[in-house]
Design an enzyme around this catalytic site. Structure first.
Site, short mmCIF file in Angstrom:
data_model
loop_
_atom_site.label_atom_id
_atom_site.label_comp_id
_atom_site.label_asym_id
_atom_site.label_seq_id
_atom_site.Cartn_x
_atom_site.Cartn_y
_atom_site.Cartn_z
N TYR A 1 0.84 -1.20 0.00
CA TYR A 1 0.00 0.00 0.00
C TYR A 1 0.87 1.25 0.00
CZ TYR A 1 0.55 0.35 5.18
OH TYR A 1 1.04 0.45 6.45
N CYS A 2 0.23 2.37 -0.34
CA CYS A 2 0.83 3.70 -0.17
C CYS A 2 -0.06 4.46 0.81
CB CYS A 2 0.96 4.42 -1.51
SG CYS A 2 -0.59 4.68 -2.39
N PHE A 3 -0.08 5.76 0.75
CA PHE A 3 -0.85 6.52 1.74
C PHE A 3 -2.35 6.33 1.57
CE2 PHE A 3 -2.69 10.60 3.38
CZ PHE A 3 -2.45 10.33 4.72
N SER B 1 0.53 3.01 -5.20
CA SER B 1 0.24 1.58 -5.09
C SER B 1 0.08 0.95 -6.46
CB SER B 1 -1.05 1.38 -4.28
OG SER B 1 -0.87 1.72 -2.92
#
Length: 372
Positions: free
Chosen positions: A101-103, A109
């Site tokens: 995941y990213c933020f 992502s």
């Protein structure tokens, strides 16, 4: 993005399972984001370094999304891109079932997933990313007082509350999560987590608890602050309204336990980290600072007396390797500070106390109470 990639997304309904099980997560946010807050089972393998992320963010604000994406591709390309992909592949070799995941579960992502697919690895990314999962944990913490009945374990300093808690499946160890024993002498060698990481760890611990057979949530009696880690307001208010049980222990056993916690364990920990000489100096400084931290409440005269007793005990320890002299200042600290403070605080909770007893009696009572 093609239909295969769209299908390779972990939905929000899986958050609880992922977090409670400690499923490995490859966090592709920048290091500065990861340092501010992350989940216990996540590992940072960024798509962009901090400076690259800052440049892309500035470009996004000034020129829009398309320009920012183009800049990102120009910053992370060629050998740099290959280094990032190789780092991801190495992590995935060790954690083949990991998610990423990213933020927000957005472009970073998707791009990471695409590059990994080009390298022959099919890795799902988590919908909503870190931000949505953190909100899920915050909601879990806020709802905890209603999820299962809370029960607060109180007891005078040195009664062994933490040792007792660790033997109970109904318990969540708040001090362990905060890396602090909740008193002036409560500092751990490795320091405390960030507030966000404390909250994340608490949320994960509560999820695990809620998926266990336990019918109650047993917690140690804590103030709002455990060291510098603050309990979330709704959770703390739930603790303040919960029933209380009191763990009793004779003075001699309390002194022995505190000698081990304040002296033996702390000295050993500093020596293991810093070596014999520097470790002893750091240990002596820890004791002096711990007393200084409560100087105002002790009063100048009592503070100075305790500091001198600590100095004398350290001298005996240095000369003879004998730690028993520390019992004198620990006993005085209990009688003049911790015990009166405890009596005052427990007096305010007297109407919530439903049981008190020693370790054996408490175990027996809880075994029955927890199955009602």
């Amino acid at each position: 993005m093609d239909n295969h990639q769209l299908a390779n997304v972990i939905p929000a309904s899986e958050y609880g399972r992922i977090l409670a099980s400690g499923h490995p997560i490859m966090d592709v946010r920048a290091p500065i984001e990861f340092t501010k807050g992350a989940f216990p089972a996540s590992s940072n393998h960024p798509l962009m370094r901090d400076d690259e992320r800052q440049q892309v963010g500035t470009c996004y604000k000034e020129h829009g999304q398309d320009a920012a994406i183009a800049l990102g591709h120009s910053l992370v390309c060629g050998a740099v891109k290959q280094q990032r992909v190789d780092a991801w592949l190495a992590y995935l070799d060790a954690h083949p079932d990991a998610y990423l995941y990213c933020f927000r579960g957005g472009l970073r992502s998707q791009l990471t997933q695409q590059w990994l697919a080009e390298a022959g690895r099919d890795v799902p990314y988590i919908q909503g990313g870190y931000k949505a999962m953190r909100q899920y944990l915050i909601d879990t913490i806020d709802r905890a007082p209603e999820a299962r009945p809370m029960l607060i374990l109180s007891g005078i300093t040195g009664s062994g509350k933490t040792d007792f808690l660790l033997q109970r499946q109904e318990a969540v160890d708040l001090e362990g999560l905060a890396h602090h024993r909740g008193s002036s002498f409560g500092r751990y060698h490795e320091g405390q987590p960030t507030q966000i990481n404390f909250e994340n760890s608490l949320g994960v611990a509560l999820l695990k608890h809620q998926q266990s057979p336990a019918r109650i949530l047993l917690l140690e009696d804590e103030s709002y602050l455990i060291g510098r880690s603050a309990l979330p307001k709704a959770f703390y208010m739930g603790m303040q309204a919960a029933s209380v049980v009191i763990l009793e222990e004779p003075l001699e056993a309390r002194l022995t336990r505190l000698l081990d916690e304040y002296v033996h364990k702390m000295h050993r920990g500093y020596v293991e980290r810093l070596g014999e000489e520097a470790g002893f100096e750091a240990f002596a400084e820890y004791l002096a600072n711990s007393i200084s931290g409560i100087k105002k409440r002790l009063g100048g005269k009592q503070h100075d007396e305790l500091q001198q007793m600590i100095t004398d005990a350290l001298a005996v320890q240095t000369q003879r390797g004998d730690t028993q002299a520390h019992l004198e200042w620990i006993a005085l600290l209990l009688s003049k500070y911790y015990d009166p403070m405890y009596q005052y605080q427990i007096g305010k909770k007297a109407d919530r106390v439903i049981f008190q007893g020693d370790h054996q009696a408490m175990h027996q009572w809880l075994d029955e109470y927890a199955t009602r």
